[in-house]
Every structure is written in C-alpha cells, then in structure tokens.
Design an enzyme around this catalytic site. Structure first.
Site, PDB file in Angstrom:
ATOM      1  N   ASP A  32      24.636 -29.738 -30.909  1.00 20.11           N
ATOM      2  CA  ASP A  32      23.609 -29.905 -31.944  1.00 20.11           C
ATOM      3  C   ASP A  32      22.267 -30.289 -31.314  1.00 20.11           C
ATOM      4  O   ASP A  32      22.235 -30.929 -30.261  1.00 20.11           O
ATOM      5  CB  ASP A  32      24.069 -30.989 -32.928  1.00 20.11           C
ATOM      6  CG  ASP A  32      23.246 -30.986 -34.206  1.00 20.11           C
ATOM      7  OD1 ASP A  32      22.564 -29.982 -34.486  1.00 20.11           O
ATOM      8  OD2 ASP A  32      23.288 -31.998 -34.928  1.00 20.11           O
ATOM      9  N   ASN A  34      19.475 -27.990 -31.007  1.00 19.95           N
ATOM     10  CA  ASN A  34      18.680 -26.890 -30.421  1.00 19.95           C
ATOM     11  C   ASN A  34      17.320 -26.770 -31.108  1.00 19.95           C
ATOM     12  O   ASN A  34      16.295 -26.577 -30.455  1.00 19.95           O
ATOM     13  CB  ASN A  34      19.417 -25.553 -30.577  1.00 19.95           C
ATOM     14  CG  ASN A  34      20.701 -25.493 -29.784  1.00 19.95           C
ATOM     15  OD1 ASN A  34      21.003 -26.391 -29.028  1.00 19.95           O
ATOM     16  ND2 ASN A  34      21.462 -24.427 -29.966  1.00 19.95           N
ATOM     17  N   ARG A  45      12.473 -22.056 -33.164  1.00 19.18           N
ATOM     18  CA  ARG A  45      13.844 -22.583 -33.104  1.00 19.18           C
ATOM     19  C   ARG A  45      14.738 -21.809 -32.136  1.00 19.18           C
ATOM     20  O   ARG A  45      15.569 -22.376 -31.437  1.00 19.18           O
ATOM     21  CB  ARG A  45      14.479 -22.543 -34.505  1.00 19.18           C
ATOM     22  CG  ARG A  45      13.887 -23.486 -35.507  1.00 19.18           C
ATOM     23  CD  ARG A  45      14.620 -23.338 -36.846  1.00 19.18           C
ATOM     24  NE  ARG A  45      16.056 -23.458 -36.697  1.00 19.18           N
ATOM     25  CZ  ARG A  45      16.711 -24.615 -36.571  1.00 19.18           C
ATOM     26  NH1 ARG A  45      16.051 -25.750 -36.601  1.00 19.18           N
ATOM     27  NH2 ARG A  45      18.018 -24.625 -36.429  1.00 19.18           N
ATOM     28  N   ASN A  80      26.601 -21.740 -41.196  1.00 16.23           N
ATOM     29  CA  ASN A  80      25.377 -21.296 -40.512  1.00 16.23           C
ATOM     30  C   ASN A  80      24.810 -19.979 -41.059  1.00 16.23           C
ATOM     31  O   ASN A  80      23.662 -19.632 -40.772  1.00 16.23           O
ATOM     32  CB  ASN A  80      25.608 -21.167 -38.998  1.00 16.23           C
ATOM     33  CG  ASN A  80      25.638 -22.503 -38.281  1.00 16.23           C
ATOM     34  OD1 ASN A  80      26.225 -22.637 -37.206  1.00 16.23           O
ATOM     35  ND2 ASN A  80      25.011 -23.528 -38.851  1.00 16.23           N
ATOM     36  N   TRP A  81      25.581 -19.267 -41.885  1.00 13.52           N
ATOM     37  CA  TRP A  81      25.044 -18.036 -42.505  1.00 13.52           C
ATOM     38  C   TRP A  81      23.874 -18.355 -43.424  1.00 13.52           C
ATOM     39  O   TRP A  81      23.103 -17.473 -43.791  1.00 13.52           O
ATOM     40  CB  TRP A  81      26.132 -17.317 -43.317  1.00 13.52           C
ATOM     41  CG  TRP A  81      27.298 -16.852 -42.519  1.00 13.52           C
ATOM     42  CD1 TRP A  81      28.558 -17.383 -42.541  1.00 13.52           C
ATOM     43  CD2 TRP A  81      27.345 -15.752 -41.584  1.00 13.52           C
ATOM     44  NE1 TRP A  81      29.382 -16.690 -41.669  1.00 13.52           N
ATOM     45  CE2 TRP A  81      28.662 -15.692 -41.072  1.00 13.52           C
ATOM     46  CE3 TRP A  81      26.397 -14.834 -41.122  1.00 13.52           C
ATOM     47  CZ2 TRP A  81      29.065 -14.748 -40.142  1.00 13.52           C
ATOM     48  CZ3 TRP A  81      26.809 -13.879 -40.185  1.00 13.52           C
ATOM     49  CH2 TRP A  81      28.113 -13.843 -39.704  1.00 13.52           C
ATOM     50  N   ARG A  83      21.299 -19.934 -42.741  1.00 11.61           N
ATOM     51  CA  ARG A  83      20.021 -19.962 -41.999  1.00 11.61           C
ATOM     52  C   ARG A  83      19.261 -18.654 -42.207  1.00 11.61           C
ATOM     53  O   ARG A  83      19.858 -17.659 -42.615  1.00 11.61           O
ATOM     54  CB  ARG A  83      20.312 -20.167 -40.502  1.00 11.61           C
ATOM     55  CG  ARG A  83      20.932 -21.517 -40.275  1.00 11.61           C
ATOM     56  CD  ARG A  83      21.176 -21.813 -38.828  1.00 11.61           C
ATOM     57  NE  ARG A  83      21.670 -23.170 -38.737  1.00 11.61           N
ATOM     58  CZ  ARG A  83      21.420 -24.018 -37.767  1.00 11.61           C
ATOM     59  NH1 ARG A  83      20.694 -23.636 -36.733  1.00 11.61           N
ATOM     60  NH2 ARG A  83      21.895 -25.238 -37.779  1.00 11.61           N
ATOM     61  N   LEU A 208      31.187 -35.018 -38.506  1.00  8.52           N
ATOM     62  CA  LEU A 208      32.032 -33.969 -37.932  1.00  8.52           C
ATOM     63  C   LEU A 208      31.629 -32.579 -38.417  1.00  8.52           C
ATOM     64  O   LEU A 208      32.064 -31.566 -37.857  1.00  8.52           O
ATOM     65  CB  LEU A 208      33.514 -34.222 -38.249  1.00  8.52           C
ATOM     66  CG  LEU A 208      34.168 -35.339 -37.428  1.00  8.52           C
ATOM     67  CD1 LEU A 208      35.568 -35.629 -37.921  1.00  8.52           C
ATOM     68  CD2 LEU A 208      34.207 -34.983 -35.937  1.00  8.52           C
ATOM     69  N   GLU A 220      39.029 -39.315 -29.916  1.00  8.71           N
ATOM     70  CA  GLU A 220      37.935 -40.258 -29.671  1.00  8.71           C
ATOM     71  C   GLU A 220      36.616 -39.514 -29.890  1.00  8.71           C
ATOM     72  O   GLU A 220      36.455 -38.384 -29.415  1.00  8.71           O
ATOM     73  CB  GLU A 220      37.991 -40.783 -28.229  1.00  8.71           C
ATOM     74  CG  GLU A 220      39.201 -41.623 -27.926  1.00  8.71           C
ATOM     75  CD  GLU A 220      39.278 -42.885 -28.777  1.00  8.71           C
ATOM     76  OE1 GLU A 220      38.219 -43.493 -29.038  1.00  8.71           O
ATOM     77  OE2 GLU A 220      40.393 -43.245 -29.198  1.00  8.71           O
TER      78      GLU A 220
HETATM   79  C1  FPP Z   1      22.971 -26.408 -33.580  1.00 13.38           C
HETATM   80  O1  FPP Z   1      21.629 -26.748 -33.350  1.00 13.38           O
HETATM   81  C2  FPP Z   1      23.346 -25.241 -32.802  1.00 13.38           C
HETATM   82  C3  FPP Z   1      23.794 -24.062 -33.332  1.00 13.38           C
HETATM   83  C4  FPP Z   1      23.966 -23.846 -34.762  1.00 13.38           C
HETATM   84  C5  FPP Z   1      24.095 -22.893 -32.487  1.00 13.38           C
HETATM   85  C6  FPP Z   1      24.793 -23.179 -31.198  1.00 13.38           C
HETATM   86  C7  FPP Z   1      24.428 -22.129 -30.223  1.00 13.38           C
HETATM   87  C8  FPP Z   1      24.199 -22.328 -28.927  1.00 13.38           C
HETATM   88  C9  FPP Z   1      24.392 -23.607 -28.268  1.00 13.38           C
HETATM   89  C10 FPP Z   1      23.717 -21.243 -28.037  1.00 13.38           C
HETATM   90  C11 FPP Z   1      24.629 -20.151 -27.744  1.00 13.38           C
HETATM   91  C12 FPP Z   1      26.066 -20.467 -27.602  1.00 13.38           C
HETATM   92  C13 FPP Z   1      26.951 -19.636 -27.025  1.00 13.38           C
HETATM   93  C14 FPP Z   1      28.384 -19.969 -26.979  1.00 13.38           C
HETATM   94  C15 FPP Z   1      26.521 -18.376 -26.420  1.00 13.38           C
HETATM   95  P1  FPP Z   1      20.606 -26.729 -34.557  1.00 13.38           P
HETATM   96  O2  FPP Z   1      19.949 -25.407 -34.579  1.00 13.38           O
HETATM   97  O3  FPP Z   1      21.307 -27.089 -35.840  1.00 13.38           O
HETATM   98  O4  FPP Z   1      19.614 -27.868 -34.145  1.00 13.38           O
HETATM   99  P2  FPP Z   1      18.770 -28.841 -35.103  1.00 13.38           P
HETATM  100  O5  FPP Z   1      19.772 -29.677 -35.854  1.00 13.38           O
HETATM  101  O6  FPP Z   1      17.948 -29.633 -34.146  1.00 13.38           O
HETATM  102  O7  FPP Z   1      17.950 -27.960 -35.990  1.00 13.38           O
END
Ligand code: FPP
Length: 256
Positions: A32, A34, A45, A80-81, A83, A208, A220
């Site tokens: 989490d 990114n 983003r 996540n769809w 988004r 979670l 844990e």
């Molecule tokens: C959550 O961060 C992350 C995701 C929904 C996507 C995860 C993807 C990756 C780590 C990259 C690619 C992975 C692979 C396996 C190739 P967020 O976007 O919800 O962050 P935020 O809460 O700060 O907005």
C-alpha cells in the site's frame, strides 16, 4: 543466530545474521502507498505503481534467497476495479510487463509462480501471460510466489462454501454435506499453501482490507510507515526479526 548469508547485500546480511532459524513459512504483504508516494513527488499515481515494481523485485528476491517457503502479494483487489479506468488499464499492463520481464529472475531463483483470486474475470491477454508464466515456473521447487489478483477474501469464502454445497449436491445430496473448519479450509484458494504466519502492510494503515481474513486468524501483523515503493528486501528481513520477537500463543498461555 545465522552465519551464511545466501546472496544478500551487506546491510541485508547484517539483519539476516540476527535471525533465529525458525523463519515464517508463509508471509503475505499488503502493498500500500503507491499513490501517496507519487503524490509526494508531484507525479501521477501510476508513477507510484511503476516504482512499486522495484519493491516487488527486491522483496521477492530476498524472500527466495532466505528460503521463505511462500510469499503472497496483494497486487489487485476485487475492489480495485472501482479506480479510474486508465489506472486499472495501467495496472494490467504493468502486470503483463512484470510477468514477461521477471521470468528469468523467477527461474534463476527457483521460484514457482501462482495466483489466487477470480482470475477468469481478468482481461484475456493478461490471463494468457499469467498462464504462460505459471507453466514455465511450474517445475521450480523453491519459494511459491502467489499474486492475489482480483482477490477478495469474502468472495473467496463465498466461492469455498458454494463449492462445498455443489460437491455435496453432486455426491448424493445434502445429508453428506460436512461443514467444518477443515472442509472450508480445503476449498480456499490457498489450500495448497502453508499456514499464514505473518501479514505485512506498508503505509501505516491498520486494516486487512479484505485480504486473507480466514488465513490471518493467527498470523502476526506487522505495519510499517514505509510506502510500498520504498520497501526493499532489508525491510522484509527487519519485519521477520520483529516477528521472531513475538510470542504466539494461539489462544493458550505463555510457555514457561
Ligand atoms: C496500493 O497502493 C497498490 C495497489 C492497488 C497496486 C499494487 C501494485 C503494485 C505494487 C505494482 C505492480 C505489482 C506487480 C505484482 C507487478 P495505492 O494505489 O492504494 O496507494 P495509496 O493508498 O497511497 O493511494
């Protein structure tokens, strides 16, 4: 204490040397932060997701090198769809690219790739690449890397119960239906994986988020403030060091 450090860099080797022999058998990570990583740099983003791949590479390689049997990464949730379409498409492209680009690394590290989630709902070209990568790594005997894609824990439980019910219906009726913890666990997507020992979540959030709810019953939980794109193998080792300090009682009392 450990002495040999299997292909780790100097800083990683220092932490590794402090670990006790009993490593967690199954570690799962909620990757989490990114978006926040990108926002702090005034970037879109998707730049955070792209940077997140470097964190995936480092974490996977370190986990395999220290012989963690199973690592599960929450890469795309069933929620996540929701988004924006462009972000979802970017994540799908990134996944395809990752699978093609990382195949040699997975092979070199003897990693077997697998997936959990409603994979059949993903775009056909992504499914095709996923299937190829899984087949190519299927003979590897080291760590199992499981990517959770279009995954939701409640959906997994619904699928498990549906499967129990339909098996009973085809095997002579509901008087044969046995509902027990073992029966449900055997229908989960994770039934071939070791018990989940540890859940790591980056970016400081204490939830979670519909990830491995059943499996995490006695896991844990380790939360770090680091945002996912800044996470590296050394952070995994630090998390394991902390895990080894915990006392796991499973509802019992302290050992003498
Ligand atoms: C959550 O961060 C992350 C995701 C929904 C996507 C995860 C993807 C990756 C780590 C990259 C690619 C992975 C692979 C396996 C190739 P967020 O976007 O919800 O962050 P935020 O809460 O700060 O907005």
């Amino acid at each position: 204490m450990r002495s040999a450090s299997p292909g780790l860099d100097r800083r990683e080797a220092e932490v590794y040397a402090k670990l006790k022999p009993a490593l967690p058998q199954h570690v799962a990570i909620i990757m989490d932060g990114n978006g926040r990583w990108a926002r702090r740099r005034h970037l879109p983003r998707v730049a955070g997701h792209r940077a997140g791949v470097a964190a995936v590479r480092s974490t996977v390689e370190t986990a395999a090198r220290i012989h963690i049997p199973a690592l599960t990464l929450y890469a795309f949730s069933a929620e996540n769809w929701k988004r924006p379409g462009a972000e979802v498409s970017f994540l799908m492209r990134l996944l395809r690219h990752y699978l093609a680009e990382q195949l040699p690394t997975l092979m070199r590290n003897n990693i077997r790739l697998d997936y959990i989630g409603r994979i059949h709902e993903l775009p056909a070209d992504v499914q095709e690449r996923m299937c190829q990568a899984r087949t190519e790594t299927s003979g590897n005997s080291g760590m199992v890397l499981t990517l959770a894609l279009n995954y939701g824990s409640r959906g997994e439980l619904v699928d498990a119960v549906s499967s129990l019910v339909s098996k009973a219906a085809t095997n002579g009726g509901f008087e044969h239906l046995k509902v027990s913890e073992e029966a449900i666990a055997q229908q989960l997507y994770t039934c071939h994986l070791p018990e989940l020992d540890m859940v790591i979540r980056t970016s400081g959030e204490m939830r979670l988020s519909n990830f491995l709810l059943w499996q995490a019953a006695y896991a844990e939980i380790y939360v770090t403030e680091k945002l996912w794109p800044d996470f590296r193998g050394i952070d995994l080792l630090t998390a394991i060091l902390e895990y080894q300090k915990r006392e796991r009682r499973y509802g019992g009392i302290s050992a003498q």
